[in-house]
Design an enzyme around this catalytic site. Sequence first.
Site, PDB file in Angstrom:
ATOM      1  CB  SER A   1       5.539  -2.065   4.741  1.00 56.58           C
ATOM      2  OG  SER A   1       6.784  -1.953   4.348  1.00 56.58           O
TER       3      SER A   1
ATOM      4  CB  THR B   1      11.610   3.638   1.225  1.00 57.68           C
ATOM      5  OG1 THR B   1      10.570   3.521   2.213  1.00 57.68           O
ATOM      6  CG2 THR B   1      12.605   4.707   1.655  1.00 57.68           C
ATOM      7  CD  GLU B   2       9.405  -0.660   2.315  1.00 53.53           C
ATOM      8  OE1 GLU B   2       8.375  -1.352   2.480  1.00 53.53           O
ATOM      9  OE2 GLU B   2      10.366  -0.682   3.102  1.00 53.53           O
ATOM     10  CG  LEU B   3       4.252   4.897  -4.140  1.00 54.37           C
ATOM     11  CD1 LEU B   3       3.273   5.297  -3.046  1.00 54.37           C
ATOM     12  CD2 LEU B   3       4.596   6.094  -5.022  1.00 54.37           C
TER      13      LEU B   3
END
Length: 445
Positions: A55, A341-343
């Site tokens: 990601s 953290t990075e939804l």
Amino acid sequence: MVLIHNMLAKIKTRAVPLALLASILSLAACGGDDSSTPPPNSGNSSSSSSSSSSSTSSTSSSSSSSSSSSSSSNSSSSSSSSSSSSSSSSSSSSSSSSSSTGGATLSSVATFPVGMAVTAGNEYRSFLGMPEKQNVLKTHFSQLTAGNIMKMSYLHPGENSYTFDQADAMINWAKANGLSVHGHTFIWHSGYQVPTWMSSYSGDFQAMLNTHVSTIAEHFKDDVVSWDVANEVIDENGIEGCWRNSLFYQKAGKNFVANAFIAAHAADDDAELYYNDYDTEGGNSAKLDCLLTLVDDLLAAEVPITGVGFQMHVQIDWPSIEAIGSAFKAVADRGLKVKITELDVPINNPYASTPFPQYASYTEAAAAVQKARYKAIVEAYLANVPAPQRGGLTIWGIWDGDSWLHTFNERQGVDDWPLLFTGPADGPYEQKAAYFGVLEALQGQ
């Protein structure tokens, strides 16, 4: 991460608008990582593809350097038409949701940081030059994460030189407006983010890496409350079973992760320190096992790790909520904090058994499915992570049209609406049904 040259290769034969090209060069970097680039997860499989891309910082799709990211003066987004078109189709559901939540905001009801990943500094569509993005951040969120500008190549471009100006400007804005900052990230393997000088370094690599970490941590001491210390170092098909064959592993062996935590803690013993990765939220059991092995090894060695960051670049239908909850619980049961953290949650899944795209436009039906998915994820977080161990929740981007997912290989050329806000490219931005799904979960509705 998907490297930028791979993205450009994918679109070489297409007519590409200038704004889309600018977004590829600037926004894909984070990915999520940059976010990070999530691997191709199958909607009906228990394991992900063996792709080594991750990601970003996802934004975790890969990005170019800050100079190229600021090269375009075109302020329109790569997906402005498709994103703004979602406003009308989702406005009725947004309005009804707003009335049921009483006008509350995410930051006003959460008992932990609710964050947003941002483009900043000299990046294309930096929030610092966009008042409507600033309004969203001040109204709805309590924490910022830099999608790119606090990564290695931005902060440490030369062996004896550090450049903190862009990050300092972002942090100063956050402090002035009452938001905290989560740092992303001291160490990340992606080729475009490893400084050239570091790749060819011939001295004591571990000592150099320790200095890199401690110098950055010391500079941001008291201003950055938490860090992703190491990002995406595991590979379930890698060296010694679980290690990505990165420059850092090649030069320093697996102890570089423990040493990074130790160096960061020595420089700032108040900051929370996380290990961050993608595809660990339960759908890929082999990678989750690698994560837990790494965590157990760090704990056994008494390394000062605070928690684990789950990037959560998930599909609309994969992994299952049960798998996600179990992954959260496995980390929480070890006494560590859990941080999302990075939804982001795209509507369309190119790896599902049904024809892609499943939704050609952002209909009320699509909005309802996405709202339910966001809500279920937050509910799983609350149900499986005790309150003292909730490190927070961060969404990987404000506006649908800015999402790094539009440039991710299998999604290019297909509209999607993976985030919480819609509207015109430069705002004002409107909360989608998905926003209210998160809000309702936080309120226990």
